[in-house]
Design an enzyme around this catalytic site. Structure first.
Site, PDB file in Angstrom:
ATOM      1  N   ASP A  34       5.143   3.599   0.863  1.00 11.68           N
ATOM      2  CA  ASP A  34       5.706   2.261   0.663  1.00 11.68           C
ATOM      3  C   ASP A  34       5.915   1.974  -0.816  1.00 11.68           C
ATOM      4  OD1 ASP A  34       5.888   1.040   3.310  1.00 11.68           O
ATOM      5  OD2 ASP A  34       3.712   1.311   3.372  1.00 11.68           O
ATOM      6  N   ASP A 174       7.007  -1.048  11.779  1.00 16.68           N
ATOM      7  CA  ASP A 174       6.130  -1.056  10.601  1.00 16.68           C
ATOM      8  C   ASP A 174       5.547  -2.443  10.384  1.00 16.68           C
ATOM      9  OD1 ASP A 174       4.913  -0.590   8.164  1.00 16.68           O
ATOM     10  OD2 ASP A 174       6.780  -0.187   7.078  1.00 16.68           O
TER      11      ASP A 174
HETATM   12  C1  DX5 Z   1       4.459  -3.459   4.465  1.00 14.84           C
HETATM   13  C2  DX5 Z   1       4.622  -1.963   4.468  1.00 14.84           C
HETATM   14  C3  DX5 Z   1       3.847  -1.344   5.552  1.00 14.84           C
HETATM   15  C4  DX5 Z   1       2.358  -1.529   5.435  1.00 14.84           C
HETATM   16  C5  DX5 Z   1       1.820  -1.619   6.829  1.00 14.84           C
HETATM   17  O1  DX5 Z   1       5.272  -4.014   3.510  1.00 14.84           O
HETATM   18  O2  DX5 Z   1       5.984  -1.610   4.633  1.00 14.84           O
HETATM   19  O3  DX5 Z   1       4.159   0.043   5.702  1.00 14.84           O
HETATM   20  O4  DX5 Z   1       1.718  -0.516   4.729  1.00 14.84           O
HETATM   21  O5  DX5 Z   1       0.498  -1.997   6.763  1.00 14.84           O
HETATM   22  P1  DX5 Z   1      -0.295  -2.481   8.056  1.00 14.84           P
HETATM   23  O6  DX5 Z   1      -0.244  -1.353   9.038  1.00 14.84           O
HETATM   24  O7  DX5 Z   1      -1.673  -2.723   7.522  1.00 14.84           O
HETATM   25  O8  DX5 Z   1       0.364  -3.727   8.546  1.00 14.84           O
HETATM   26 ZN    ZN Z   2       6.460   0.616   5.193  1.00 12.78          ZN
END
Ligand code: DX5
Ligand code: ZN
Length: 213
Positions: A34, A174
């Site tokens: 990310d 996601d």
């Molecule tokens: C959020 C990112 C995600 C994040 C997801 O902006 O794009 O990929 O890491 O994290 P979780 O699984 O904790 O919601």
């Molecule tokens: Zn992501």
């Protein structure tokens, strides 16, 4: 397909080698990276120097999710990571068709991400060029947020569009993914689930990956 892409955003940045070795030895399909610029999203994560080091020891395909403005400027740098997938936000690309062509010319799979408020219908004239569509199930910028339930409706809309246009695009989700919603998301039509905090905050991350599958 039932794939899992753990997100490095929730890993221990003081000991990344340990977490990447865990991923290498797990049933994870891809490693999700990310990238945030503090402009497109209200947070900054990590950039190319860190990802370059990660790419040297990670044996899983790298799935690079760019939450940045003007992602087309970075196609070569993502390719230099030997990335499998380069994923750009619909909302960040004025000339999305050109950007997708550039990604393919650089021998990567091309993904497009939609924010929670962006309708699937906007992909009508690009979906056949895509390898993957990522539906954000939280507002991008942070790990650990709660899942937005309207995502199920968007998965159905996207599945209908993909079938109708005979596209090969995979559906990725996601944000806020855990063992509580993984089965329902796959059943709704998702192919790849990204999970950050659920995997890395677990006392047994490898098992958390298996539980999602
Ligand atoms: C959020 C990112 C995600 C994040 C997801 O902006 O794009 O990929 O890491 O994290 P979780 O699984 O904790 O919601
Ligand atoms: Zn992501």
């Amino acid at each position: 397909m039932r794939m899992v892409a753990p997100s490095l955003l929730s890993a221990n940045f003081l000991d990344l080698r340990v977490d990447i070795e865990m991923i290498n030895n797990s049933q994870a399909d891809w490693l999700h990276l990310d990238v945030m610029d503090g402009v497109f999203v209200p947070n900054i994560s990590f950039g190319f120097p860190i990802m370059k080091q990660v790419s040297k020891i990670c044996i899983k395909p790298l799935d690079v999710h760019l939450m940045i403005v003007e992602p087309q400027k970075f196609v070569k740098q993502v390719r230099d990571l030997n990335a499998y997938m380069m994923n750009v936000h619909y909302e960040a690309c004025t000339h999305l068709n050109r950007t997708i062509q550039e990604i393919h010319k650089n021998e990567m799979k091309a993904g497009v991400t939609l924010n929670p408020h962006t309708p699937v219908a906007l992909l009508e004239d690009i979906v056949t060029d895509l390898d993957l569509v990522l539906l954000m199930s939280v507002n991008p910028g942070f790990a650990g947020q709660s899942f937005i339930k309207n995502t199920y409706k968007k998965i159905r809309d996207l599945k209908e569009l993909i079938l109708r246009r005979n596209s090969k695009a995979l559906i990725q989700i996601d944000g806020g993914v855990s063992d509580q919603n993984a089965a329902a998301l796959y059943d709704a039509g998702a192919d790849v689930l990204v999970a950050g905090s659920y995997v890395f905050n677990s006392p047994d991350p490898k098992n958390a990956i298996i539980r999602i599958k």
